[in-house]
Design a protein around this motif. Structure first.
Motif, mmCIF file in Angstrom:
data_model
loop_
_atom_site.group_PDB
_atom_site.id
_atom_site.type_symbol
_atom_site.label_atom_id
_atom_site.label_comp_id
_atom_site.label_asym_id
_atom_site.label_seq_id
_atom_site.Cartn_x
_atom_site.Cartn_y
_atom_site.Cartn_z
ATOM 1 N N SER A 73 0.843 -1.196 0.000
ATOM 2 C CA SER A 73 0.000 0.000 0.000
ATOM 3 C C SER A 73 0.874 1.240 0.000
ATOM 4 O O SER A 73 1.914 1.277 0.654
ATOM 5 C CB SER A 73 -0.884 0.006 1.242
ATOM 6 N N ASP A 74 0.412 2.274 -0.699
ATOM 7 C CA ASP A 74 1.199 3.520 -0.713
ATOM 8 C C ASP A 74 0.975 4.333 0.563
ATOM 9 O O ASP A 74 1.754 5.211 0.892
ATOM 10 C CB ASP A 74 0.894 4.344 -1.982
ATOM 11 N N ASN A 75 -0.121 3.994 1.263
ATOM 12 C CA ASN A 75 -0.467 4.666 2.525
ATOM 13 C C ASN A 75 -0.773 6.154 2.334
ATOM 14 O O ASN A 75 -0.784 6.898 3.312
ATOM 15 C CB ASN A 75 0.645 4.477 3.568
ATOM 16 N N CYS A 78 -3.200 7.064 -0.567
ATOM 17 C CA CYS A 78 -4.394 7.191 -1.414
ATOM 18 C C CYS A 78 -5.640 7.315 -0.536
ATOM 19 O O CYS A 78 -5.591 7.151 0.688
ATOM 20 C CB CYS A 78 -4.518 5.999 -2.367
ATOM 21 N N CYS A 124 -6.295 4.215 1.582
ATOM 22 C CA CYS A 124 -5.315 4.103 2.676
ATOM 23 C C CYS A 124 -5.638 5.103 3.790
ATOM 24 O O CYS A 124 -5.602 4.764 4.972
ATOM 25 C CB CYS A 124 -3.901 4.341 2.159
ATOM 26 N N GLN A 141 -5.876 -0.003 3.798
ATOM 27 C CA GLN A 141 -4.671 -0.153 2.988
ATOM 28 C C GLN A 141 -4.679 -1.423 2.137
ATOM 29 O O GLN A 141 -3.979 -1.487 1.129
ATOM 30 C CB GLN A 141 -3.429 -0.163 3.890
ATOM 31 N N CYS A 174 -5.664 -0.438 -1.189
ATOM 32 C CA CYS A 174 -4.903 0.700 -1.743
ATOM 33 C C CYS A 174 -5.092 0.768 -3.258
ATOM 34 O O CYS A 174 -5.109 -0.263 -3.939
ATOM 35 C CB CYS A 174 -3.416 0.511 -1.414
ATOM 36 N N ARG A 178 -2.362 -0.923 -4.834
ATOM 37 C CA ARG A 178 -2.049 -2.213 -4.220
ATOM 38 C C ARG A 178 -1.423 -3.210 -5.192
ATOM 39 O O ARG A 178 -1.831 -3.333 -6.340
ATOM 40 C CB ARG A 178 -3.347 -2.838 -3.681
ATOM 41 N N ASN A 214 5.754 -0.396 -3.329
ATOM 42 C CA ASN A 214 5.170 0.565 -2.373
ATOM 43 C C ASN A 214 5.862 0.490 -1.010
ATOM 44 O O ASN A 214 5.211 0.551 0.044
ATOM 45 C CB ASN A 214 3.677 0.284 -2.160
#
Lengths: 338, 338
Positions: free
Chosen positions: A88-90, A92, A95, A100, A103, A106, A121
């Protein structure tokens, strides 16, 4: 490097593979400290999911960061890290909502039963510990990367609250971690459904107060007898079959909740039956990233010990034996060390 | 006395019937002040549910208590009362958990389109107002007995919270009351799905901020465009068809919630699809009794006016015309006065 590749149901091999490399600037590469075989890995191994072509396996990992891409700011080479099976980019919208595992960027992990692993990510996925943990902490931290995080989500999705009654359907590693989660979240009564003595024992050690060994209608009756005739406040479904889902839905009281984390296979739900049950239902791949800091703390402080679900430890090169032992239910969960 | 009897789809008659009597000591008999036709009454009227034999109809009511059984302590003759379509003793395990619509002694009402009605479980079902309300308050109080209580439950089941975004699928009386509920519970953005101008107008008056007129895939796209591309926090499903349930599930964001209160007809849910959506789902007959004191207060204080969903008022003897007008969508909801 070397790693596991599945060729067909029942056919997992340990082979030479290309070393993973940084592909995107948001990637990291880690050296695997421990990985393991998941209950969900058994779906293709047992032929319940197709294996269209040979591919690497594994989505659980702890390791040491080897290299990071140019946009990875949160972790650095040399750190011990834990991550989730869903990257996950944490940043978006999903997120930021705490989901997450959904994501928008993802990527599911799937190459972790190997000596080195590329982590997409990386910045939003990996959580580093303050220092390198003692070896005895490694199994617990590895469990956090999937089964403990998933059991935690099951308990939250089932809305386990202090003083409540929880039922755990499934005595695999996730179900057993679900018992830990229900206990930590304050459930007063925890009913574990299990027919296997070694798993019952671990469930009781983790905090289960009652064991129901029956399944099907008898299992439902068994739960009702322990829950005032109406069913439990919370049910954690940790299998993913039509039978286990039925067990779960019928074990919950009206207005109770089922958290389902076993990936459903051929599960269909009747809308009208669900309606009149008034049971709340939430499932999915656990947003483990949301829980990682808290769960890592609980493991490192010794408050929980989900590492006990690993009752078999093998060198990574014996990964095929790990699958076999779990398939034959000789092991709850196999930890693999490169 | 006289009341409505359905003989077959499309065939509702107003007939002489036996006067209701106290049968159990927990019963009451009320003189009907107002009753109405429900969207769910249209299922048998349209032949979507079988009519095996002629039977009375109606489950929404406000009235004056005529007589109570020997065990009814909470209400007394002469009081104006509001009740739920599902009777409840308000003392069993499910009632104490707040799920009175799953009371262990529940009896569903079904004879309310009549001059007098027997109310089982009267003590735990009826809520009396302090004094007889003005006539202009009667439609709102009648709405509370079902559609407003059901819209309220839909919003709670969908976990509408202050600042959240809610979608309401269905522009019938329940959906419109769902808009009121979402507004009262603090939703910042309320997207009503409606193709009918008069209903859109009422939805906007009740607090909707946006209208989506499309259905199916286009409807889903319409909602996504208004919700950051990911879907809404909360969705109120107020219809009960496979199409409306699909619309609802696909309008919710990952980790969002769907409250479904339209009785599902031939709705099947795919377990794996629900799993990966991570949408929480809860439905059922609304535990209206739990909300009655609060909702009665909101109506009597003038804070909400769900009585506006009644856009047709008829003498009870014209009950057949009430069904017809709703079936032909000439009326949102028909109020009937004996």
């Amino acid at each position: 490097m070397r790693g596991a590749v599945i060729y067909a149901p029942g056919d997992v091999r340990f082979e030479n593979l290309d070393d993973p490399k940084i592909i995107k600037p948001t990637d990291a590469v880690i050296r695997t400290v421990a990985t393991c075989v998941c209950g969900s890995d058994l779906w293709p191994y047992r032929g319940a999911e197709p294996v269209d072509e040979p591919h690497p396996m594994g989505h659980e990992y702890v390791g040491i960061v080897e290299e990071v891409g140019s946009e990875v700011a949160g972790v650095r080479p040399g750190q011990f890290v834990v991550g989730s099976f869903a990257t996950s980019d944490n940043t978006c919208a999903n997120c930021l909502n705490g989901w997450q595992s959904n994501c928008l960027n993802r990527e599911f992990m799937g190459t972790c039963q190997a000596e080195y692993v590329r982590i997409p990510n990386a910045h939003g996925t990996l959580v580093a510990t303050d220092e390198h943990p003692d070896g005895e902490m490694v199994p617990g931290l590895l469990a956090v990367s999937d089964v403990m995080g998933t059991g935690w989500y099951a308990a939250l999705a089932a809305e386990v609250k202090p003083g409540s009654t929880a039922v755990v359907v499934g005595d695999g590693a996730v179900g057993l971690c679900g018992v830990i989660a229900a206990k930590e979240l304050g459930a007063e009564r925890i009913i574990a459904m299990s027919r296997h003595e070694s798993r019952q024992k671990l469930a009781l050690e983790f905090g289960a107060t009652d064991i129901v060994t029956e399944r099907g209608e008898e299992g439902i009756v068994g739960v009702k007898e322990l829950t005032n005739g109406i069913g439990a406040d919370s049910v954690l479904e940790c299998v993913g079959t039509p039978e286990s889902m039925r067990q779960a839905l019928h074990s919950a009281r009206p207005g109770g909740n089922v958290g389902f984390v076993g990936v459903p296979h051929e599960v269909a739900l009747d809308g009208q039956e669900l309606f009149f049950s008034q049971v709340g239902l939430r499932g999915g791949p656990a947003p483990v990233r949301r829980y990682l800091p808290d769960l890592i703390d609980r493991v490192l402080s010794g408050r929980i010990n989900p590492g006990k679900v690993f009752d078999l430890t093998l060198p990574l090169e014996q990964v095929a034996e790990g699958y076999k032992a779990m398939d034959e239910r000789r092991a709850i969960k196999a930890l693999l060390k490169p």
